[in-house]
Design an enzyme around this catalytic site. Structure first.
Site, PDB file in Angstrom:
ATOM      1  N   HIS A  40       0.801  -1.228   0.000  1.00 17.49           N
ATOM      2  CA  HIS A  40       0.000   0.000   0.000  1.00 17.49           C
ATOM      3  C   HIS A  40       0.834   1.279   0.000  1.00 17.49           C
ATOM      4  O   HIS A  40       0.310   2.362   0.293  1.00 17.49           O
ATOM      5  CB  HIS A  40      -0.973  -0.016   1.194  1.00 17.49           C
ATOM      6  CG  HIS A  40      -1.944  -1.143   1.129  1.00 17.49           C
ATOM      7  ND1 HIS A  40      -2.605  -1.632   2.238  1.00 17.49           N
ATOM      8  CD2 HIS A  40      -2.372  -1.896   0.092  1.00 17.49           C
ATOM      9  CE1 HIS A  40      -3.393  -2.635   1.873  1.00 17.49           C
ATOM     10  NE2 HIS A  40      -3.269  -2.823   0.583  1.00 17.49           N
ATOM     11  N   GLY A  74      -1.126  -9.417  12.935  1.00 15.48           N
ATOM     12  CA  GLY A  74      -1.588  -8.054  13.213  1.00 15.48           C
ATOM     13  C   GLY A  74      -2.438  -7.459  12.119  1.00 15.48           C
ATOM     14  O   GLY A  74      -2.374  -6.261  11.852  1.00 15.48           O
ATOM     15  N   SER A  77      -6.554  -7.355  10.481  1.00 16.20           N
ATOM     16  CA  SER A  77      -7.965  -7.702  10.671  1.00 16.20           C
ATOM     17  C   SER A  77      -8.480  -8.506   9.484  1.00 16.20           C
ATOM     18  O   SER A  77      -9.632  -8.938   9.471  1.00 16.20           O
ATOM     19  CB  SER A  77      -8.784  -6.422  10.833  1.00 16.20           C
ATOM     20  OG  SER A  77      -8.584  -5.591   9.690  1.00 16.20           O
TER      21      SER A  77
HETATM   22  C1  BV8 Z   1      -8.743  -2.316  -5.043  1.00 12.36           C
HETATM   23  C2  BV8 Z   1      -3.011   2.879   2.370  1.00 12.36           C
HETATM   24  C3  BV8 Z   1      -9.362  -2.542  -7.370  1.00 12.36           C
HETATM   25  C4  BV8 Z   1      -3.605   4.223   2.589  1.00 12.36           C
HETATM   26  C5  BV8 Z   1      -4.777   1.200   2.583  1.00 12.36           C
HETATM   27  C6  BV8 Z   1     -13.343  -7.466  -2.067  1.00 12.36           C
HETATM   28  C7  BV8 Z   1     -14.215  -7.577  -1.018  1.00 12.36           C
HETATM   29  C8  BV8 Z   1     -14.571  -6.408  -0.313  1.00 12.36           C
HETATM   30  C9  BV8 Z   1     -14.053  -5.150  -0.632  1.00 12.36           C
HETATM   31  C10 BV8 Z   1     -13.192  -5.060  -1.670  1.00 12.36           C
HETATM   32  C11 BV8 Z   1     -12.853  -6.200  -2.394  1.00 12.36           C
HETATM   33  N1  BV8 Z   1     -11.978  -5.811  -3.336  1.00 12.36           N
HETATM   34  C12 BV8 Z   1     -11.784  -4.454  -3.260  1.00 12.36           C
HETATM   35  C13 BV8 Z   1     -12.523  -3.992  -2.249  1.00 12.36           C
HETATM   36  C14 BV8 Z   1     -12.567  -2.610  -1.840  1.00 12.36           C
HETATM   37  C15 BV8 Z   1     -11.450  -2.238  -0.845  1.00 12.36           C
HETATM   38  C16 BV8 Z   1     -11.583  -2.982   0.471  1.00 12.36           C
HETATM   39  O1  BV8 Z   1     -10.941  -3.991   0.706  1.00 12.36           O
HETATM   40  N2  BV8 Z   1     -12.420  -2.416   1.340  1.00 12.36           N
HETATM   41  C17 BV8 Z   1     -12.557  -2.982   2.710  1.00 12.36           C
HETATM   42  C18 BV8 Z   1     -12.687  -1.814   3.679  1.00 12.36           C
HETATM   43  C19 BV8 Z   1     -13.739  -3.910   2.777  1.00 12.36           C
HETATM   44  N3  BV8 Z   1     -10.120  -2.491  -1.405  1.00 12.36           N
HETATM   45  C20 BV8 Z   1      -9.588  -1.524  -2.193  1.00 12.36           C
HETATM   46  O2  BV8 Z   1     -10.147  -0.477  -2.474  1.00 12.36           O
HETATM   47  C21 BV8 Z   1      -8.205  -1.824  -2.750  1.00 12.36           C
HETATM   48  N4  BV8 Z   1      -8.165  -1.500  -4.148  1.00 12.36           N
HETATM   49  O3  BV8 Z   1      -9.272  -3.368  -4.731  1.00 12.36           O
HETATM   50  O4  BV8 Z   1      -8.676  -1.815  -6.335  1.00 12.36           O
HETATM   51  C22 BV8 Z   1     -10.776  -2.260  -7.157  1.00 12.36           C
HETATM   52  C23 BV8 Z   1     -11.160  -0.940  -7.103  1.00 12.36           C
HETATM   53  C24 BV8 Z   1     -12.517  -0.676  -6.906  1.00 12.36           C
HETATM   54  C25 BV8 Z   1     -13.450  -1.687  -6.675  1.00 12.36           C
HETATM   55  C26 BV8 Z   1     -13.019  -3.013  -6.732  1.00 12.36           C
HETATM   56  C27 BV8 Z   1     -11.679  -3.304  -6.971  1.00 12.36           C
HETATM   57  C28 BV8 Z   1      -7.140  -0.911  -2.082  1.00 12.36           C
HETATM   58  C29 BV8 Z   1      -6.979  -1.269  -0.646  1.00 12.36           C
HETATM   59  C30 BV8 Z   1      -5.815  -0.473  -0.031  1.00 12.36           C
HETATM   60  C31 BV8 Z   1      -6.307   0.757   0.677  1.00 12.36           C
HETATM   61  N5  BV8 Z   1      -5.193   1.433   1.346  1.00 12.36           N
HETATM   62  N6  BV8 Z   1      -3.732   1.873   3.144  1.00 12.36           N
HETATM   63  C32 BV8 Z   1      -3.371   4.749   3.983  1.00 12.36           C
HETATM   64  O5  BV8 Z   1      -2.844   3.998   4.815  1.00 12.36           O
HETATM   65  O6  BV8 Z   1      -3.697   5.919   4.198  1.00 12.36           O
HETATM   66  S1  BV8 Z   1      -5.608  -0.029   3.500  1.00 12.36           S
HETATM   67  C33 BV8 Z   1      -5.204   0.265   5.151  1.00 12.36           C
HETATM   68  O7  BV8 Z   1      -6.240  -0.333   5.900  1.00 12.36           O
HETATM   69  C34 BV8 Z   1      -3.948  -0.415   5.636  1.00 12.36           C
HETATM   70  O8  BV8 Z   1      -2.911  -0.353   4.712  1.00 12.36           O
HETATM   71  C35 BV8 Z   1      -4.439  -1.842   5.872  1.00 12.36           C
HETATM   72  O9  BV8 Z   1      -4.413  -2.574   4.692  1.00 12.36           O
HETATM   73  C36 BV8 Z   1      -5.880  -1.637   6.246  1.00 12.36           C
HETATM   74  C37 BV8 Z   1      -6.045  -1.779   7.720  1.00 12.36           C
HETATM   75  O10 BV8 Z   1      -6.046  -3.132   7.991  1.00 12.36           O
HETATM   76  P1  BV8 Z   1      -5.033  -3.727   9.104  1.00 12.36           P
HETATM   77  O11 BV8 Z   1      -3.645  -3.363   8.763  1.00 12.36           O
HETATM   78  O12 BV8 Z   1      -5.379  -5.139   9.246  1.00 12.36           O
HETATM   79  O13 BV8 Z   1      -5.387  -2.874  10.411  1.00 12.36           O
HETATM   80  P2  BV8 Z   1      -6.697  -2.939  11.331  1.00 12.36           P
HETATM   81  O14 BV8 Z   1      -6.628  -1.745  12.204  1.00 12.36           O
HETATM   82  O15 BV8 Z   1      -7.897  -3.194  10.515  1.00 12.36           O
HETATM   83  O16 BV8 Z   1      -6.463  -4.262  12.227  1.00 12.36           O
HETATM   84  C38 BV8 Z   1      -5.383  -4.327  13.099  1.00 12.36           C
HETATM   85  C39 BV8 Z   1      -5.395  -5.745  13.652  1.00 12.36           C
HETATM   86  O17 BV8 Z   1      -4.248  -5.883  14.497  1.00 12.36           O
HETATM   87  C40 BV8 Z   1      -6.628  -6.063  14.495  1.00 12.36           C
HETATM   88  O18 BV8 Z   1      -7.130  -7.332  14.114  1.00 12.36           O
HETATM   89  C41 BV8 Z   1      -6.087  -6.094  15.935  1.00 12.36           C
HETATM   90  O19 BV8 Z   1      -6.745  -7.046  16.729  1.00 12.36           O
HETATM   91  C42 BV8 Z   1      -4.646  -6.510  15.688  1.00 12.36           C
HETATM   92  N7  BV8 Z   1      -3.693  -6.095  16.732  1.00 12.36           N
HETATM   93  C43 BV8 Z   1      -3.769  -4.997  17.544  1.00 12.36           C
HETATM   94  N8  BV8 Z   1      -2.654  -4.967  18.359  1.00 12.36           N
HETATM   95  C44 BV8 Z   1      -1.882  -6.041  18.015  1.00 12.36           C
HETATM   96  C45 BV8 Z   1      -2.546  -6.757  16.968  1.00 12.36           C
HETATM   97  N9  BV8 Z   1      -2.028  -7.873  16.413  1.00 12.36           N
HETATM   98  C46 BV8 Z   1      -0.826  -8.306  16.905  1.00 12.36           C
HETATM   99  N10 BV8 Z   1      -0.132  -7.662  17.885  1.00 12.36           N
HETATM  100  C47 BV8 Z   1      -0.627  -6.550  18.465  1.00 12.36           C
HETATM  101  N11 BV8 Z   1       0.070  -5.937  19.437  1.00 12.36           N
END
Ligand code: BV8
Length: 254
Positions: A116, A197, A199
């Site tokens: 990303h 780490g 989700s």
């Molecule tokens: C795309 C950069 C083509 C920017 C980021 C299929 C199904 C559903 C939706 C979609 C799909 N395909 C596409 C989509 C749409 C979308 C998507 O996935 N939406 C989600 C919200 C459902 N995807 C996209 O748009 C992607 N592009 O597919 O293009 C396309 C286009 C249009 C339509 C179709 C296809 C682009 C995705 C990238 C977006 N950019 N970041 C920025 O950072 O500003 S994503 C960003 O959020 C991060 O990079 C990361 O990827 C994501 C966050 O997720 P995590 O890193 O997992 O963080 P989160 O906070 O959620 O979880 C943290 C976890 O850690 C928790 O579980 C917690 O319990 C745990 N934790 C906490 N403490 C600890 C720990 N674990 C271990 N140790 C600890 N101490």
């Protein structure tokens, strides 16, 4: 399945791939995305990390990125990053990350695949700054690194055309760079795939685990809480990365 079982798989595996998310940087003080700390001025990340939001209000989006750079700039890699960095240098694993904080790099991780982008890299947005006739769009540099906090000017400008610059990150609705997706798909062809780490909600990154499983890899998850992937992995370790990875490393050393 226990940590010892995971250590046994790690010892046997010749190709190991690790997918990391915001959780691995939590212990370094980097806010994760989901959950209360992910919100900024009541905006959800998905509201600000889009091209539409940027075109609507580039200054607001840049203020969000500037605030994240200010926070991340004060953070250091934690023991979780350090274990993966050494494993990567010992060719024990390939790290694929969703994180844009570059803490894997700062820990000295070899061959990180960044899906990303990076908070510390910018590129020309290809649009003039509203009301600024000086700015025009020419052949601008691909991307450039800028670690200055705070920025000299807000919003930051393209050094070439004085048009708007944008963060060199992948926004929601934008496709990942082909090279990164290809390298990640190659890395998913492995014996052991560990999701640490994350989700496991954001695609296509979340799909890599299922891709690896489909190709016969043993899969594991390290996360303090259950995620949509927990039911499908071979080994789910409920714990914090900064605790579990050093313990796993110790088990490997014995
Ligand atoms: C795309 C950069 C083509 C920017 C980021 C299929 C199904 C559903 C939706 C979609 C799909 N395909 C596409 C989509 C749409 C979308 C998507 O996935 N939406 C989600 C919200 C459902 N995807 C996209 O748009 C992607 N592009 O597919 O293009 C396309 C286009 C249009 C339509 C179709 C296809 C682009 C995705 C990238 C977006 N950019 N970041 C920025 O950072 O500003 S994503 C960003 O959020 C991060 O990079 C990361 O990827 C994501 C966050 O997720 P995590 O890193 O997992 O963080 P989160 O906070 O959620 O979880 C943290 C976890 O850690 C928790 O579980 C917690 O319990 C745990 N934790 C906490 N403490 C600890 C720990 N674990 C271990 N140790 C600890 N101490």
């Amino acid at each position: 399945m226990s940590l010892e079982d995971l250590a046994a798989h790690l010892r046997r595996a010749s190709r190991v791939t690790v997918l990391t998310g915001a959780g691995i940087s939590a212990a370094s003080g980097v806010p994760t995305f989901r959950g209360a700390e992910g919100l900024w001025r009541h905006y959800r990340p998905e509201d600000l990390a889009t091209a539409a939001a940027f075109h609507r209000d580039p200054l607001l989006v840049w203020e969000w990125y500037a605030s994240r750079r200010a926070v991340v700039g004060r953070c250091e890699p934690n023991p979780g990053h350090q274990v993966l960095a050494r494993w990567s240098r010992e060719r024990r694993c390939t790290v694929v990350t969703q994180n844009v904080d570059d803490l894997h790099h700062r820990a000295g991780t070899a061959g990180v695949i960044r899906l990303h982008g990076s908070l510390w890299e910018l590129r020309c947005a290809g649009v003039a700054v509203p009301g600024d006739r000086r700015s025009r769009h020419g052949v601008c540099p691909e991307e450039w690194r800028d670690e200055t906090v705070p920025f000299a000017e807000m919003p930051p400008r393209c050094p070439h055309c004085r048009g708007l610059a944008r963060p060199a990150v992948v926004w929601f609705g934008e496709t990942l760079r082909e090279r990164d997706m290809r390298d990640a798909a190659t890395a998913a062809r492995c014996d052991l795939f560990m999701a640490i780490g994350t989700s496991a909600i954001v695609h296509p990154a979340a799909g890599l685990l299922h891709e690896a499983q489909r190709q016969g890899a043993v899969t594991a998850e390290i996360n303090p809480v259950a995620t949509p992937a927990s039911r499908s992995v071979t080994i789910a370790i409920q714990g914090a990365a900064e605790d579990v990875l050093p313990r796993l490393d110790l088990l490997l050393a014995n």
